[in-house]
Design a protein around this motif. Sequence first.
Motif, PDB file in Angstrom:
ATOM      1  N   ARG A  52       2.555  -0.976  14.513  1.00 30.48           N
ATOM      2  CA  ARG A  52       2.053  -0.382  13.277  1.00 30.48           C
ATOM      3  C   ARG A  52       2.779  -0.871  12.024  1.00 30.48           C
ATOM      4  NH1 ARG A  52      -0.471   1.400  10.929  1.00 30.48           N
ATOM      5  NH2 ARG A  52      -0.211   3.588  10.434  1.00 30.48           N
ATOM      6  N   PHE A  53       3.887  -1.623  12.212  1.00 28.38           N
ATOM      7  CA  PHE A  53       4.635  -2.100  11.040  1.00 28.38           C
ATOM      8  C   PHE A  53       4.008  -3.329  10.368  1.00 28.38           C
ATOM      9  CE2 PHE A  53       8.035   0.368  13.135  1.00 28.38           C
ATOM     10  CZ  PHE A  53       8.409   1.159  12.065  1.00 28.38           C
ATOM     11  N   ASP A  97       2.197  -4.785   7.982  1.00 35.17           N
ATOM     12  CA  ASP A  97       1.696  -4.223   6.731  1.00 35.17           C
ATOM     13  C   ASP A  97       2.579  -4.745   5.609  1.00 35.17           C
ATOM     14  OD1 ASP A  97       0.331  -1.481   5.448  1.00 35.17           O
ATOM     15  OD2 ASP A  97       2.326  -1.911   4.647  1.00 35.17           O
ATOM     16  N   TYR A 112       3.551  -3.494   2.786  1.00 31.17           N
ATOM     17  CA  TYR A 112       4.573  -2.563   2.290  1.00 31.17           C
ATOM     18  C   TYR A 112       5.702  -2.439   3.303  1.00 31.17           C
ATOM     19  CZ  TYR A 112       0.991  -1.284  -1.068  1.00 31.17           C
ATOM     20  OH  TYR A 112       0.046  -1.336  -2.060  1.00 31.17           O
ATOM     21  N   GLN A 113       5.337  -2.264   4.576  1.00 31.52           N
ATOM     22  CA  GLN A 113       6.343  -2.100   5.623  1.00 31.52           C
ATOM     23  C   GLN A 113       7.212  -3.350   5.755  1.00 31.52           C
ATOM     24  OE1 GLN A 113       6.988   0.716   7.249  1.00 31.52           O
ATOM     25  NE2 GLN A 113       5.368   1.766   6.122  1.00 31.52           N
ATOM     26  N   PHE A 114       6.627  -4.513   5.477  1.00 34.62           N
ATOM     27  CA  PHE A 114       7.397  -5.763   5.559  1.00 34.62           C
ATOM     28  C   PHE A 114       8.287  -5.939   4.335  1.00 34.62           C
ATOM     29  CE2 PHE A 114       5.887  -9.146   8.711  1.00 34.62           C
ATOM     30  CZ  PHE A 114       5.627  -8.210   9.684  1.00 34.62           C
ATOM     31  N   GLY A 115       8.049  -5.118   3.312  1.00 36.97           N
ATOM     32  CA  GLY A 115       8.837  -5.280   2.097  1.00 36.97           C
ATOM     33  C   GLY A 115       8.244  -6.294   1.142  1.00 36.97           C
ATOM     34  N   LEU A 116       6.974  -6.669   1.345  1.00 41.14           N
ATOM     35  CA  LEU A 116       6.326  -7.599   0.419  1.00 41.14           C
ATOM     36  C   LEU A 116       5.886  -6.870  -0.845  1.00 41.14           C
ATOM     37  CD1 LEU A 116       4.022  -9.617   2.861  1.00 41.14           C
ATOM     38  CD2 LEU A 116       6.443  -9.941   2.376  1.00 41.14           C
ATOM     39  N   PRO A 132       0.589 -10.251   7.118  1.00 35.80           N
ATOM     40  CA  PRO A 132       0.392  -9.554   5.840  1.00 35.80           C
ATOM     41  C   PRO A 132       0.481 -10.524   4.668  1.00 35.80           C
ATOM     42  CG  PRO A 132       2.040  -8.445   7.189  1.00 35.80           C
ATOM     43  CD  PRO A 132       1.759  -9.751   7.855  1.00 35.80           C
TER      44      PRO A 132
END
Lengths: 427, 427
Positions: A381-382, A384, A386-390, A406
């Motif tokens: 589910r990570f 994404d 946002y979750q990757f910090g992009l 992503p």
Amino acid sequence: MRRTKKTKSPALERNLARMAFRAREASRVLASLSTKKKNEVLCAMGSALLEHMGAILEANKKDVARAAKKGLSKAFLERLTLNEKRVCEMAESLGEVSKLEDPVGAEIKTWSRPNGLLISKVRVPIGVILVIYESRPNVTSDCIGLCFKSGNAVILKGGSDAIGSNAAIFGILQKVVEREGIPADAINFVKTTDRRAVDMLLQMDQQINLVMPRGGEALIREVRDKSKIPVIKHYKGVCHIFVDKSADAAMAQKIVLNAKVQRPAVCNAVETLLVHQDIAGSFLPVMAEALQRAGVEIRGCRRTRQIVRGIGRATEADWYAEYLDLILSVKVVKDVREAIDHINRYGSSHSDAIVTQDQQNAELFLKDVDSACVYVNASTRFTDGYQFGLGAEIGISTDRLHARGPMGLEELTTYKYEIRGTGQIRE
Amino acid sequence: MRRTKKTKSPALERNLARMAFRAREASRVLASLSTKKKNEVLCAMGSALLEHMGAILEANKKDVARAAKKGLSKAFLERLTLNEKRVCEMAESLGEVSKLEDPVGAEIKTWSRPNGLLISKVRVPIGVILVIYESRPNVTSDCIGLCFKSGNAVILKGGSDAIGSNAAIFGILQKVVEREGIPADAINFVKTTDRRAVDMLLQMDQQINLVMPRGGEALIREVRDKSKIPVIKHYKGVCHIFVDKSADAAMAQKIVLNAKVQRPAVCNAVETLLVHQDIAGSFLPVMAEALQRAGVEIRGCRRTRQIVRGIGRATEADWYAEYLDLILSVKVVKDVREAIDHINRYGSSHSDAIVTQDQQNAELFLKDVDSACVYVNASTRFTDGYQFGLGAEIGISTDRLHARGPMGLEELTTYKYEIRGTGQIRE
């Protein structure tokens, strides 16, 4: 995009060609805008959405009423509907994008040659991006924000059921662009619902540099088939978790549950669980109980069904399926090798995970699973932006070229070479 | 690729589908081969070409005789013809590629997230690459070498006039691959001259990840129109040099001469010279004389023809033309802004240069000229993988996505995300 018999409309084609041409011209202005100016415009865009909240909600109400009358599904209406909270989120997103680092102008690499030439590889905008999307009106402002910050002109073609909402949002944002002294053609919206418009735009490879279709697989395949312009796409997410022999069982259970039930309708949710044969007997009964308690329907291979009684049979089609629902297919495999082969055969190269304490198997899995995002001991589910910090995400690519996984601002840029000399010629 | 009436051939399609499927399987093996092993194979390939020199030249002799009988042009026959020296160069190239750095596995970036996830962006091969090319048989071994080193399986579709030479080279190299214990399907060659083969391959997007057409613009456009697979291409090089007011006249003259006459038939040769109006009167007569002495035909705008008498008129078509010959169009412009606008309008986004001593104009030109390679005070002829220090080149891209400008080994890779966790789930 259904086929129509009348395929020619010179007036429509002329209008679209003019739009694409002007977008191309505007993209040159955008490419050299300062970061400061771009950020000011983005913040002004966010404020304008809040200021014109009433007009947006009113236009949306009409779209929703028309869609309801047409008998469109509840899920569809839900995606289409805006409220104050959603408009606020759209405005906030624009503010967030203003805070992200500007990728344009960044030096990727610089080196000098023996003859003294200094070569720099520098990030530049892609140019003009066509986004084709379906019912969610927030895509309108999200795409405008991300394309604007990355210095790209954008042409938006939204779904006809959301056209009132999209036009309202677009109109408000374009006024901001104009007021700030930037060519209005930096952002563009296709106002017609004529299905031929998309076909025409997809031929304009002289002006448009990238097409991003967002929506169902059928739409995306049609765009790919017709387009003369490069397409970056995301067909589906058939994500796997492989629970290895050495896995921490509690961790595996937590990860599988999270990946399946936290939000089953999204592309990075898990669809198939693979379990090492040596632990299947102990792991599967507990796992199955937890899943079933969460309302998940399990479809098992022969060996799974010997261990977990009373579940359905997984057919060949199940291994290819993206359920986007509380359904999970389960297969017992011999070892990490069989797991990898299964994933590379049936998966969609999106996101796949191994749960293991065996370092060697973890590394083998990371290397040999041919997917955009490969996980060790974490939920799929990570995947994404946002979750990757992009910081943001315009989509997830399951393609292999240009961008994979992503896509944030950096993925909306390309590069050029700047070469500085002192009179060098080729001998 | 002329259209034929019989468009179906299930047997041919089955054979090609099998080839593509096996190439896909082999690509997984290639992706995890060690650099050492790959380099050994490349060196063995080079040796094998030298060892079987006789067979290659014999096959080539038959191709050349057949082509001569067909009445093909001298230039065509020249490109088709191999001799000992050319085969030695092919072998040397393979050796050179073995010495280049292996891009596969390189970490592009690694960062950790607040939740402890460690995200690495790692280079991986693209997968299966289809190369469609015309008469030069050396492309066969060059492409095999570059694709092999970058971990990609390759499918080669060469021109029918070179089929004997290509098949001989391919056969020798595939035997090396097999002898070294690597799946033979790592390299593939389409042996049929049936024109439908290309159309069929271009539909196989499940197996083939990238198409690189090399040849004339008509071939490339046809491939682009028919392909379901991403295409990276290079239509043409309409390159410009702008001589600014502040230019060192001697340097400008040297650069323009080099870019036009050193090798006029290549894509990075200059086709249009733009001259600042303030120096046109002094610069153009000297420049024109030097060019004419070198056998260059000049086609000028109105103002150029007022300064240089007795030259032809440049029409609108000339500004778009890639002469690939000793012809140069010349235009007098008002300033650097008009030069940039001319280049962005008529150019092919390939390579363009400014000659100037004005730092501000240099930087403006570098930023605003929307081309893959933009030069200050150097010849456009440097746009080349070897000249850039990439070590080798599979082509030059005038596209904007994935790769721009000279494409070396790195441009034959994509990336994946490897994410290492300790049980993280999404809240």
